[in-house]
Design a protein around this motif. Sequence first.
Motif, PDB file in Angstrom:
ATOM      1  N   LYS A 189       0.805  -1.214   0.000  1.00 20.05           N
ATOM      2  CA  LYS A 189       0.000   0.000   0.000  1.00 20.05           C
ATOM      3  C   LYS A 189       0.843   1.271   0.000  1.00 20.05           C
ATOM      4  N   ARG A 190       2.133   1.096   0.315  1.00 22.93           N
ATOM      5  CA  ARG A 190       3.015   2.258   0.334  1.00 22.93           C
ATOM      6  C   ARG A 190       3.731   2.452  -1.001  1.00 22.93           C
ATOM      7  N   ILE A 191       3.321   1.676  -2.011  1.00 20.51           N
ATOM      8  CA  ILE A 191       3.959   1.801  -3.313  1.00 20.51           C
ATOM      9  C   ILE A 191       2.972   2.495  -4.248  1.00 20.51           C
ATOM     10  N   PRO A 192       3.222   3.765  -4.591  1.00 24.01           N
ATOM     11  CA  PRO A 192       2.273   4.494  -5.427  1.00 24.01           C
ATOM     12  C   PRO A 192       2.489   4.322  -6.935  1.00 24.01           C
ATOM     13  N   SER A 193       3.608   3.731  -7.321  1.00 26.24           N
ATOM     14  CA  SER A 193       3.881   3.626  -8.761  1.00 26.24           C
ATOM     15  C   SER A 193       3.443   2.267  -9.295  1.00 26.24           C
ATOM     16  N   ALA A 253       4.396   0.641 -12.020  1.00 30.49           N
ATOM     17  CA  ALA A 253       5.512  -0.196 -12.472  1.00 30.49           C
ATOM     18  C   ALA A 253       6.216  -0.846 -11.268  1.00 30.49           C
ATOM     19  N   VAL A 254       6.443  -0.084 -10.213  1.00 30.81           N
ATOM     20  CA  VAL A 254       7.125  -0.622  -9.031  1.00 30.81           C
ATOM     21  C   VAL A 254       6.251  -1.687  -8.373  1.00 30.81           C
ATOM     22  N   TYR A 255       4.945  -1.451  -8.332  1.00 26.42           N
ATOM     23  CA  TYR A 255       4.021  -2.420  -7.729  1.00 26.42           C
ATOM     24  C   TYR A 255       4.050  -3.738  -8.503  1.00 26.42           C
ATOM     25  N   ILE A 256       4.081  -3.639  -9.819  1.00 29.46           N
ATOM     26  CA  ILE A 256       4.142  -4.846 -10.649  1.00 29.46           C
ATOM     27  C   ILE A 256       5.442  -5.610 -10.394  1.00 29.46           C
ATOM     28  N   ARG A 257       6.566  -4.899 -10.273  1.00 28.31           N
ATOM     29  CA  ARG A 257       7.854  -5.562  -9.973  1.00 28.31           C
ATOM     30  C   ARG A 257       7.846  -6.160  -8.568  1.00 28.31           C
ATOM     31  N   PHE A 258       7.243  -5.459  -7.628  1.00 28.19           N
ATOM     32  CA  PHE A 258       7.127  -5.944  -6.233  1.00 28.19           C
ATOM     33  C   PHE A 258       6.471  -7.319  -6.214  1.00 28.19           C
ATOM     34  N   ARG A 259       5.447  -7.505  -7.071  1.00 23.29           N
ATOM     35  CA  ARG A 259       4.739  -8.785  -7.103  1.00 23.29           C
ATOM     36  C   ARG A 259       5.522  -9.864  -7.822  1.00 23.29           C
ATOM     37  N   ALA A 260       6.616  -9.513  -8.462  1.00 26.40           N
ATOM     38  CA  ALA A 260       7.426 -10.488  -9.198  1.00 26.40           C
ATOM     39  C   ALA A 260       8.569 -11.034  -8.365  1.00 26.40           C
ATOM     40  N   VAL A 261       8.710 -10.573  -7.126  1.00 26.74           N
ATOM     41  CA  VAL A 261       9.873 -10.934  -6.320  1.00 26.74           C
ATOM     42  C   VAL A 261       9.864 -12.401  -5.882  1.00 26.74           C
ATOM     43  N   CYS A 262       8.731 -12.839  -5.347  1.00 29.77           N
ATOM     44  CA  CYS A 262       8.631 -14.240  -4.915  1.00 29.77           C
ATOM     45  C   CYS A 262       7.157 -14.572  -4.715  1.00 29.77           C
ATOM     46  N   ARG A 263       6.888 -15.869  -4.559  1.00 33.14           N
ATOM     47  CA  ARG A 263       5.479 -16.293  -4.475  1.00 33.14           C
ATOM     48  C   ARG A 263       4.692 -15.683  -3.317  1.00 33.14           C
ATOM     49  N   PRO A 264       5.226 -15.703  -2.092  1.00 33.88           N
ATOM     50  CA  PRO A 264       4.435 -15.134  -0.996  1.00 33.88           C
ATOM     51  C   PRO A 264       4.130 -13.651  -1.208  1.00 33.88           C
ATOM     52  N   TRP A 265       5.104 -12.881  -1.753  1.00 30.75           N
ATOM     53  CA  TRP A 265       4.860 -11.458  -1.992  1.00 30.75           C
ATOM     54  C   TRP A 265       3.764 -11.297  -3.046  1.00 30.75           C
ATOM     55  N   LEU A 280       4.858   3.782  14.043  1.00 28.13           N
ATOM     56  CA  LEU A 280       6.127   3.097  13.768  1.00 28.13           C
ATOM     57  C   LEU A 280       5.950   2.104  12.624  1.00 28.13           C
ATOM     58  N   LEU A 281       4.798   1.448  12.584  1.00 28.09           N
ATOM     59  CA  LEU A 281       4.510   0.507  11.500  1.00 28.09           C
ATOM     60  C   LEU A 281       4.579   1.228  10.157  1.00 28.09           C
ATOM     61  N   SER A 282       3.961   2.427  10.072  1.00 27.26           N
ATOM     62  CA  SER A 282       3.991   3.224   8.842  1.00 27.26           C
ATOM     63  C   SER A 282       5.408   3.602   8.458  1.00 27.26           C
ATOM     64  N   LEU A 283       6.173   4.043   9.452  1.00 26.55           N
ATOM     65  CA  LEU A 283       7.560   4.443   9.173  1.00 26.55           C
ATOM     66  C   LEU A 283       8.353   3.287   8.578  1.00 26.55           C
ATOM     67  N   CYS A 284       8.188   2.119   9.153  1.00 24.72           N
ATOM     68  CA  CYS A 284       8.911   0.937   8.670  1.00 24.72           C
ATOM     69  C   CYS A 284       8.459   0.574   7.253  1.00 24.72           C
ATOM     70  N   ALA A 285       7.145   0.574   7.037  1.00 22.62           N
ATOM     71  CA  ALA A 285       6.620   0.224   5.711  1.00 22.62           C
ATOM     72  C   ALA A 285       7.146   1.192   4.660  1.00 22.62           C
ATOM     73  N   SER A 311      10.748   2.218   0.156  1.00 22.07           N
ATOM     74  CA  SER A 311      11.795   3.032  -0.468  1.00 22.07           C
ATOM     75  C   SER A 311      12.973   2.165  -0.902  1.00 22.07           C
ATOM     76  N   LEU A 312      13.140   1.000  -0.242  1.00 26.96           N
ATOM     77  CA  LEU A 312      14.224   0.091  -0.628  1.00 26.96           C
ATOM     78  C   LEU A 312      13.850  -0.756  -1.843  1.00 26.96           C
ATOM     79  N   ILE A 313      12.548  -0.758  -2.165  1.00 27.88           N
ATOM     80  CA  ILE A 313      12.062  -1.524  -3.310  1.00 27.88           C
ATOM     81  C   ILE A 313      12.047  -0.663  -4.565  1.00 27.88           C
ATOM     82  N   LYS A 314      11.632   0.589  -4.392  1.00 21.74           N
ATOM     83  CA  LYS A 314      11.494   1.524  -5.515  1.00 21.74           C
ATOM     84  C   LYS A 314      12.834   1.689  -6.219  1.00 21.74           C
ATOM     85  N   GLY A 315      12.783   1.742  -7.546  1.00 19.54           N
ATOM     86  CA  GLY A 315      14.009   2.014  -8.303  1.00 19.54           C
ATOM     87  C   GLY A 315      14.923   0.816  -8.485  1.00 19.54           C
ATOM     88  N   LYS A 316      14.533  -0.333  -7.975  1.00 25.96           N
ATOM     89  CA  LYS A 316      15.393  -1.521  -8.141  1.00 25.96           C
ATOM     90  C   LYS A 316      14.761  -2.506  -9.116  1.00 25.96           C
TER      91      LYS A 316
END
Lengths: 390, 172
Positions: A18-22, A24-36, B124-129, B134-139
Amino acid sequence: MGRDWQHLPPELLQVIGKRIPSLAVYIRFRAVCRPWQSSCSLRPDHLPVQLPWLMLPYRSDGSNDSTRRFYDLAASKIHELDLPETRGMSICGSSHGWLFLQKGQEMSLLNPITRATISLPPFPGPLSTFGINPENLFENRDANEYAISISPTDNFMVRKAILTSSAHDSSCRVIVFTYSKWSLAFCKIGDVCWKAIEFQSGYPWGGDFRDITYSNGFLYTVSPFAAVTMYNLDNRSKTLLGGGVNLTRIHLVEGVSGDILLIHDKPIYVNRFLKETKHTVYKLSNNGPEREWIKVIDVGQNVLFLGSHHNALSLSSANLQSPKWGPNCLCYDSIRKKWNPQERFDSWYNHNIKLASLDNETVTDITADLGRFQVNEHWQRSLWLTPSLL
Amino acid sequence: MVLLRSIDEITVEVAETVALKSNMLKHALEESNPEQFIPLPNITGEVMFKIVDYMTKQTEFESKKPQEIVEKSPELEGDVAKAKEALKAWEQTVATWEVAYMDVSMNMLYDLFLGANFMDLQGLLSLCAEKIASLIKGKTVKEIRKTFNIVNDFTPEEEADYVKKYEWAFTD
């Protein structure tokens, strides 16, 4: 000892998702592994409206090629998507992430990201409207659902199509604005026929509406002199609001806070060569029963996107998370035409995407030249699309 | 005062007002005998101190939050502007502290995330999420797997199908 990120509890994976607003990034997030992937829905409802893509013009006839090109503003690059569903079809509009396809009477919706399709009733239907006076059929409360008939000379090409909400909402309606005498009609997804809203008997090309838009449960149409009519599709009522700006090249768009905006575009010719386009924006005033168009130079949080032929949308700059996008600016597909005395009906145009700031009138190029195209029945025109998984 | 005890039997004392920031502790306090400690079976001492640090600082920040003035009369216009400035400055202070607070190792980030969930500390949960996102974005997907030490458990066909379907999202 390493931690097991792979097997985080599903509800915590959702909190991250829910913290991923993009998109493209959301689609890649779902490609990481099965549980994700299994914890996070393919139809997430948290993604904000994305920066649009511009579907680039293509030659639509005599070709089996179904590769469609889209310029992605967020990624600053062109994506090629294979969309065989669009072969032989005209793409008449784009709304809530869906493309409206038409071939003759056949109509459907296509989401180019998910490749989902939704079929719509044929336009018009097989029955004729006996015994109903076409002049006031929208307000004829005794009229049950009926289908619309056409005469062989009627042109029922759709000029613009709007979804009133995401296509998967049960309350979603599809509204079409056509060149037909039955210039405005709507249906709910799953209906067997279209319901007529307006019948224009005076003009062969579907009436004197210039454009339509939808906001907060009401359909708005605008006519030359920018007179506005407001329709309530639930209780079948219509109200004529004021108007008073004498303009014809007008495009209606719903602003992010529900305002009705009108964009006027003025082509600038230099030595008979279409060089640039200038835009002016008006807002429909909210005060009192006599609404009128007020010229604005500040559209607040709106970032407006203007394509060709009624294709327009607005996003909130607050959601775009980048200082490049507004607020108070207009992004448009800018067309130019070199003057060539040899060409008469088959002119070639060039285009690129530009961003105009409405307060200081500066214009910047967002892209280089995107290629050349023609404006005729052999070519599919460009359209803005907001990519969506819904 | 409230006594908390970690899984490795380290105890820490916190003021009740601070403890109430955690919904889990709030419910625990309503039920248990105030003399006894509250066990935190999923949390080590190091993480417990880090979480207590968060709760304490948040309580302190809340108490120092500037009041907003809502009066609209012209004489108070200067005060309204000043109050807005003060609020902005406070928000900046909190944000700066949070960035420094979240500068942690991957293991601590994981433990904090689960700890915040266990203790029902939404802030704190929000901060961690947010930090994890941010570690996922751009990779790329490969880079994400490396950062989070994840094994690719898709079959080659499954992965190829998904990537092909959304090819445009995977090109660099």
